[in-house]
Design a protein around this motif. Structure first.
Motif, PDB file in Angstrom:
ATOM      1  N   SER A  38      -8.620 -36.503  25.230  1.00  0.00           N
ATOM      2  CA  SER A  38      -7.909 -35.781  25.329  1.00  0.00           C
ATOM      3  C   SER A  38      -6.175 -35.510  24.211  1.00  0.00           C
ATOM      4  O   SER A  38      -5.526 -34.621  23.464  1.00  0.00           O
ATOM      5  N   ALA A  39      -5.341 -36.576  24.658  1.00  0.00           N
ATOM      6  CA  ALA A  39      -4.325 -36.655  23.960  1.00  0.00           C
ATOM      7  C   ALA A  39      -4.072 -37.275  22.024  1.00  0.00           C
ATOM      8  O   ALA A  39      -5.782 -37.675  21.906  1.00  0.00           O
ATOM      9  N   SER A  40      -3.382 -36.035  21.636  1.00  0.00           N
ATOM     10  CA  SER A  40      -3.874 -36.307  20.507  1.00  0.00           C
ATOM     11  C   SER A  40      -2.579 -38.211  19.544  1.00  0.00           C
ATOM     12  O   SER A  40      -2.186 -38.968  20.237  1.00  0.00           O
ATOM     13  N   GLY A  41      -3.312 -38.973  18.201  1.00  0.00           N
ATOM     14  CA  GLY A  41      -3.278 -39.539  17.873  1.00  0.00           C
ATOM     15  C   GLY A  41      -1.771 -39.846  17.367  1.00  0.00           C
ATOM     16  O   GLY A  41      -1.574 -38.565  16.232  1.00  0.00           O
ATOM     17  N   THR A  42      -1.516 -40.783  16.763  1.00  0.00           N
ATOM     18  CA  THR A  42      -0.393 -40.765  15.812  1.00  0.00           C
ATOM     19  C   THR A  42      -1.139 -41.581  14.317  1.00  0.00           C
ATOM     20  O   THR A  42      -1.233 -43.015  14.427  1.00  0.00           O
ATOM     21  N   LEU A  43      -0.630 -41.267  13.653  1.00  0.00           N
ATOM     22  CA  LEU A  43      -0.899 -41.844  12.271  1.00  0.00           C
ATOM     23  C   LEU A  43       0.311 -42.711  11.694  1.00  0.00           C
ATOM     24  O   LEU A  43       0.940 -42.478  11.649  1.00  0.00           O
ATOM     25  N   VAL A  44       0.028 -44.177  11.960  1.00  0.00           N
ATOM     26  CA  VAL A  44       0.344 -45.607  11.590  1.00  0.00           C
ATOM     27  C   VAL A  44       0.557 -45.447  10.421  1.00  0.00           C
ATOM     28  O   VAL A  44       2.387 -46.102   9.769  1.00  0.00           O
ATOM     29  N   SER A  45      -0.076 -45.806   9.677  1.00  0.00           N
ATOM     30  CA  SER A  45      -0.345 -46.343   8.125  1.00  0.00           C
ATOM     31  C   SER A  45      -1.065 -45.540   7.558  1.00  0.00           C
ATOM     32  O   SER A  45      -2.555 -45.079   7.912  1.00  0.00           O
ATOM     33  N   LEU A  46      -1.735 -45.972   6.185  1.00  0.00           N
ATOM     34  CA  LEU A  46      -2.711 -44.949   5.030  1.00  0.00           C
ATOM     35  C   LEU A  46      -2.176 -45.914   3.525  1.00  0.00           C
ATOM     36  O   LEU A  46      -1.457 -45.901   3.826  1.00  0.00           O
ATOM     37  N   VAL A  58      -4.668 -45.141  12.465  1.00  0.00           N
ATOM     38  CA  VAL A  58      -4.235 -44.495  14.110  1.00  0.00           C
ATOM     39  C   VAL A  58      -3.978 -44.716  15.155  1.00  0.00           C
ATOM     40  O   VAL A  58      -5.127 -45.799  16.243  1.00  0.00           O
ATOM     41  N   ASP A  59      -3.142 -44.378  16.056  1.00  0.00           N
ATOM     42  CA  ASP A  59      -2.772 -45.327  17.131  1.00  0.00           C
ATOM     43  C   ASP A  59      -3.463 -44.131  18.007  1.00  0.00           C
ATOM     44  O   ASP A  59      -2.844 -42.776  18.256  1.00  0.00           O
ATOM     45  N   LEU A  60      -4.096 -44.559  19.851  1.00  0.00           N
ATOM     46  CA  LEU A  60      -5.004 -43.524  19.883  1.00  0.00           C
ATOM     47  C   LEU A  60      -4.451 -43.484  21.613  1.00  0.00           C
ATOM     48  O   LEU A  60      -4.926 -44.804  22.099  1.00  0.00           O
ATOM     49  N   HIS A  92     -19.180 -41.484   6.447  1.00  0.00           N
ATOM     50  CA  HIS A  92     -18.901 -40.487   5.578  1.00  0.00           C
ATOM     51  C   HIS A  92     -17.870 -39.394   5.835  1.00  0.00           C
ATOM     52  O   HIS A  92     -17.114 -39.347   6.545  1.00  0.00           O
ATOM     53  N   ASN A  93     -17.582 -39.097   4.221  1.00  0.00           N
ATOM     54  CA  ASN A  93     -16.427 -37.330   4.651  1.00  0.00           C
ATOM     55  C   ASN A  93     -18.207 -36.259   4.442  1.00  0.00           C
ATOM     56  O   ASN A  93     -19.347 -36.907   3.952  1.00  0.00           O
ATOM     57  N   PRO A  94     -17.571 -35.503   5.327  1.00  0.00           N
ATOM     58  CA  PRO A  94     -16.430 -34.822   6.040  1.00  0.00           C
ATOM     59  C   PRO A  94     -16.275 -35.349   7.713  1.00  0.00           C
ATOM     60  O   PRO A  94     -14.990 -34.984   7.729  1.00  0.00           O
ATOM     61  N   MET A  95     -16.933 -36.194   7.893  1.00  0.00           N
ATOM     62  CA  MET A  95     -16.861 -36.611   9.171  1.00  0.00           C
ATOM     63  C   MET A  95     -15.329 -37.012   9.036  1.00  0.00           C
ATOM     64  O   MET A  95     -14.650 -36.813  10.275  1.00  0.00           O
ATOM     65  N   ILE A  96     -15.369 -38.435   8.645  1.00  0.00           N
ATOM     66  CA  ILE A  96     -14.017 -39.220   8.635  1.00  0.00           C
ATOM     67  C   ILE A  96     -12.652 -38.190   8.095  1.00  0.00           C
ATOM     68  O   ILE A  96     -11.788 -38.566   9.172  1.00  0.00           O
ATOM     69  N   GLU A  97     -12.933 -37.503   7.475  1.00  0.00           N
ATOM     70  CA  GLU A  97     -11.380 -36.369   7.713  1.00  0.00           C
ATOM     71  C   GLU A  97     -11.891 -35.226   8.108  1.00  0.00           C
ATOM     72  O   GLU A  97     -10.743 -35.441   8.336  1.00  0.00           O
ATOM     73  N   GLN A  98     -12.553 -34.967   9.233  1.00  0.00           N
ATOM     74  CA  GLN A  98     -12.620 -33.620   9.776  1.00  0.00           C
ATOM     75  C   GLN A  98     -12.052 -35.034  11.434  1.00  0.00           C
ATOM     76  O   GLN A  98     -11.389 -34.459  11.738  1.00  0.00           O
ATOM     77  N   LEU A  99     -12.790 -35.634  11.182  1.00  0.00           N
ATOM     78  CA  LEU A  99     -12.486 -36.961  12.849  1.00  0.00           C
ATOM     79  C   LEU A  99     -11.196 -36.865  12.851  1.00  0.00           C
ATOM     80  O   LEU A  99      -9.487 -37.160  13.468  1.00  0.00           O
ATOM     81  N   LEU A 100     -10.439 -37.509  11.190  1.00  0.00           N
ATOM     82  CA  LEU A 100      -8.976 -37.114  11.585  1.00  0.00           C
ATOM     83  C   LEU A 100      -7.951 -36.737  11.628  1.00  0.00           C
ATOM     84  O   LEU A 100      -6.821 -36.157  12.656  1.00  0.00           O
ATOM     85  N   TYR A 101      -8.050 -34.940  10.750  1.00  0.00           N
ATOM     86  CA  TYR A 101      -7.613 -34.018  11.318  1.00  0.00           C
ATOM     87  C   TYR A 101      -7.795 -33.564  12.528  1.00  0.00           C
ATOM     88  O   TYR A 101      -6.722 -33.361  13.293  1.00  0.00           O
ATOM     89  N   ARG A 102      -8.565 -33.712  13.765  1.00  0.00           N
ATOM     90  CA  ARG A 102      -8.939 -33.559  15.137  1.00  0.00           C
ATOM     91  C   ARG A 102      -8.062 -34.111  15.739  1.00  0.00           C
ATOM     92  O   ARG A 102      -7.349 -34.258  17.083  1.00  0.00           O
ATOM     93  N   LEU A 103      -7.921 -35.766  15.121  1.00  0.00           N
ATOM     94  CA  LEU A 103      -6.888 -37.003  16.135  1.00  0.00           C
ATOM     95  C   LEU A 103      -5.877 -36.868  15.722  1.00  0.00           C
ATOM     96  O   LEU A 103      -4.698 -36.700  17.304  1.00  0.00           O
ATOM     97  N   ILE A 104      -5.127 -36.178  14.917  1.00  0.00           N
ATOM     98  CA  ILE A 104      -3.362 -36.170  14.580  1.00  0.00           C
ATOM     99  C   ILE A 104      -2.943 -34.948  14.754  1.00  0.00           C
ATOM    100  O   ILE A 104      -1.900 -34.854  14.312  1.00  0.00           O
ATOM    101  N   GLY A 105      -3.764 -33.389  14.216  1.00  0.00           N
ATOM    102  CA  GLY A 105      -3.649 -32.551  13.753  1.00  0.00           C
ATOM    103  C   GLY A 105      -3.382 -32.371  12.545  1.00  0.00           C
ATOM    104  O   GLY A 105      -3.272 -33.450  11.494  1.00  0.00           O
ATOM    105  N   ASP A 106      -3.638 -31.544  12.276  1.00  0.00           N
ATOM    106  CA  ASP A 106      -4.245 -30.239  11.215  1.00  0.00           C
ATOM    107  C   ASP A 106      -2.964 -30.633   9.671  1.00  0.00           C
ATOM    108  O   ASP A 106      -3.311 -30.859   8.926  1.00  0.00           O
ATOM    109  N   ASP A 107      -1.299 -30.291  10.486  1.00  0.00           N
ATOM    110  CA  ASP A 107      -0.139 -30.471   9.916  1.00  0.00           C
ATOM    111  C   ASP A 107      -0.221 -31.817   9.475  1.00  0.00           C
ATOM    112  O   ASP A 107      -0.072 -31.808   8.448  1.00  0.00           O
TER     113      ASP A 107
END
Length: 169
Positions: free
Chosen positions: A156-164, A148-150, A115-130
């Motif tokens: 604690s490492a940032s993930g990379t958005l692979v695709s959407l 996302v690849d983690l 659910h949102n807002p958790m999914i969106e908050q999770l994505l922000y924290r995993l790949i960074g706000d920008d």
């Protein structure tokens, strides 16, 4: 064989598809997908199957709209998918999602259906706000699937958005 330092957890973050409003006397938990939501869920599952997306495990909220979003994956991706339903994905904070990711870092891939807002908050924290704002400038849409690849060994490492993936109802 991959070195454990380079092992990656491929994470699929799926927000449930569009749902209808609660009927009089109906709990939010029991809200079902609306007509558009059912189409979105089917389209997204087909897109995933066409791209060879097959998570090792799906962890899904027990809310009706999440279960209905995950169900088409059985028909289009595989009826052998390992799916687990977790109540805390409905009512818990983003930390519940992080705890589930950490508990599954031994896998190669994991899908969270929530659910949102958790999914969106999770994505922000995993790949960074920008990166998250650039990928989803209007927020995390219903039936949106972020891949996302983690680094599996470094929580604690940032993930990379692979695709959407976004359906087109």
């Amino acid at each position: 064989m991959q070195d454990s330092a380079t092992k990656v957890l491929r994470l699929f973050l799926l927000r449930h598809a569009r749902s209808g409003w609660a009927l009089p006397g109906q709990r939010d938990f029991d809200r079902s997908l609306d007509e558009t939501g059912f189409i979105e869920a089917e389209q997204l599952a087909q897109m995933a199957a066409d791209r060879g997306i097959r998570p090792e495990r799906i962890v899904c909220s027990t809310a009706a709209r999440c279960r209905e979003t995950a169900e088409p994956f059985f028909r289009t991706v595989s009826e052998d998918l390992d799916i687990r339903y977790i109540d805390e994905l409905y009512s818990g904070p983003t930390s519940v999602y992080f705890d589930l990711i950490d508990a599954h870092r031994h896998l190669n891939s994991l899908m969270l259906v929530g659910h949102n807002p958790m999914i969106e908050q999770l994505l922000y924290r995993l790949i960074g706000d920008d990166a998250a704002r650039e990928a989803l400038p209007d927020g995390y849409p219903p039936a949106g699937l972020a891949i996302v690849d983690l680094p599996a060994s470094d929580p604690s490492a940032s993930g990379t958005l692979v695709s959407l993936l976004l359906p087109n109802p």
